[in-house]
Design a protein around this motif. Structure first.
Motif, PDB file in Angstrom:
ATOM      1  N   ILE A  63      28.575  64.476  71.325  1.00 38.01           N
ATOM      2  CA  ILE A  63      28.761  62.977  71.309  1.00 38.01           C
ATOM      3  C   ILE A  63      30.061  62.648  71.429  1.00 38.01           C
ATOM      4  O   ILE A  63      31.038  62.965  70.968  1.00 38.01           O
ATOM      5  N   THR A  64      30.531  61.745  72.692  1.00 35.49           N
ATOM      6  CA  THR A  64      31.576  61.345  73.034  1.00 35.49           C
ATOM      7  C   THR A  64      31.710  59.784  72.958  1.00 35.49           C
ATOM      8  O   THR A  64      30.883  59.015  72.498  1.00 35.49           O
ATOM      9  N   ASN A  65      32.973  59.324  73.437  1.00 36.17           N
ATOM     10  CA  ASN A  65      33.147  57.777  73.595  1.00 36.17           C
ATOM     11  C   ASN A  65      32.434  57.181  74.464  1.00 36.17           C
ATOM     12  O   ASN A  65      32.391  55.914  74.541  1.00 36.17           O
ATOM     13  N   VAL A  66      32.043  57.728  75.669  1.00 41.85           N
ATOM     14  CA  VAL A  66      31.142  57.501  76.857  1.00 41.85           C
ATOM     15  C   VAL A  66      29.997  57.692  76.962  1.00 41.85           C
ATOM     16  O   VAL A  66      29.205  56.915  77.805  1.00 41.85           O
ATOM     17  N   ARG A  67      29.384  58.840  76.354  1.00 42.19           N
ATOM     18  CA  ARG A  67      28.104  59.450  76.755  1.00 42.19           C
ATOM     19  C   ARG A  67      27.709  60.276  75.670  1.00 42.19           C
ATOM     20  O   ARG A  67      28.176  60.667  74.872  1.00 42.19           O
TER      21      ARG A  67
END
Length: 338
Positions: free
Chosen positions: A177-181
């Motif tokens: 889980i990242t900040n963009v996807r």
């Protein structure tokens, strides 16, 4: 809905000219002629990380918005400009709503190549950053069970033991889980994977499935309308992951990261979101008039648009090409829209 990079629009309203959240001005060029549709009219070209905006300086309501996702080809072309004569211009071929349009922009100030370098450079940066904006299945973004990080990306969580419920037996894998996807890949085969940007997520829910409680992520219609199910044990952990993804999705929605980075070497200082539009009289703005037939015809690429099926017109008593949605025979005959 993000339309700025995926649409071609003519004579847009001041509201549509404004920068949406996450959109920023990269360059602004004065004295640019729209040679194809408004030859002889001096205007301003604004290059953002999502689109090209052009408007006439004399009549600001005469304007264009060309999304980078619509562009098929960019090249140079020798044209005869009313304001500059025979000169080299920027030629852009686009496709939107199954119709091809061409645009020709001429720099009216000799010896300034920024028109070519800025537009082509930003378009290349847009094309090379699709992972920020497009759903990707079975991509090469996982190597040795590690995510290949994008330039503006930050990893927030790695969740092991996540079952993908796309098949009857399920596949055990890992969430990143990242900040963009949101990224998932199978432990046994890292090429069995999915990268889903928050931009393409329609909803994130926890609901009952035939495998028990599951995290259900729906992608947008533009990305295929996929319904993806994931099981995470125990249920407490499932709810924690759902809460984290929902929070990051909410933050991203407020300030999207589109991934388009381009730095100009000799750019004059400007406010990143200030367009400096001339004042427009309220009487000049007609929100009800959109793409009239004559405006569209000016930009059609010769011989490249698709003919629509013939239908019988009871008004004319003969067969005609089926009209586009929103058009009537009366509006097509009008020189000045009523």
């Amino acid at each position: 809905m993000l339309w700025e990079d995926r649409d071609v629009r003519f004579d847009i309203s001041p509201q549509q000219m404004k920068m949406r959240s996450g959109e920023r001005v990269i360059d602004r060029l004065e004295s640019i002629e729209d040679t194809k549709g408004n030859s002889g009219d001096r205007g301003r070209l604004i290059i953002t990380n999502l689109r090209l905006l052009w408007h006439s300086l004399n009549m600001p309501r005469v304007s264009l918005s060309v999304g980078f996702n619509c562009i098929i080809n960019i090249t140079t072309k020798t044209v005869n400009s009313k304001l500059r004569g025979l000169t080299e211009a920027l030629y852009i071929l686009t496709k939107a709503n199954n119709t091809r349009f061409e645009f020709i922009f001429t720099n009216l100030v000799p010896g300034t190549p920024r028109l070519f370098t800025s537009v082509i450079g930003v378009y290349k940066a847009y094309n090379s950053s699709k992972m920020y904006r497009e759903l990707k299945l079975r991509g090469a973004f996982i190597q040795n069970k590690q995510l290949r990080i994008l330039p503006q990306e930050q990893i927030f969580s790695r969740v092991n033991g996540v079952w993908n419920l796309s098949s009857d037996q399920g596949n055990l894998g890992t969430f990143i889980i990242t900040n963009v996807r949101l990224v998932w890949f199978a432990n046994m085969n890292e090429l069995f994977n999915i990268s889903l940007p928050y931009l393409q997520i329609a909803s994130v829910k926890v609901r009952e499935s035939k495998f028990g409680m599951a995290l259900v992520v729906e992608s947008s219609e533009a990305s295929g309308g996929y319904v993806l199910g994931f099981r995470i044990d125990p249920v407490e952990k499932l709810h924690e992951v759902h809460k984290e993804i929902s929070a990051l999705y909410s933050v991203y929605s407020q300030c999207p990261v589109f991934g388009v980075e381009f730095i100009l070497q000799d750019k004059p200082p400007t406010d990143g979101n200030q367009l400096d539009l001339p004042d427009m009289d309220e009487a000049e703005i007609d929100e009800s008039v959109h793409d009239t037939a004559d405006v569209l015809a000016a930009y059609l690429a010769d011989g490249l648009h698709h003919d629509r099926e013939p239908v019988f017109s009871s008004e004319l008593g003969l067969a005609i090409e089926k009209l586009k949605e929103g058009y009537t025979l009366q509006t097509l005959w009008e020189v000045i829209p009523s």
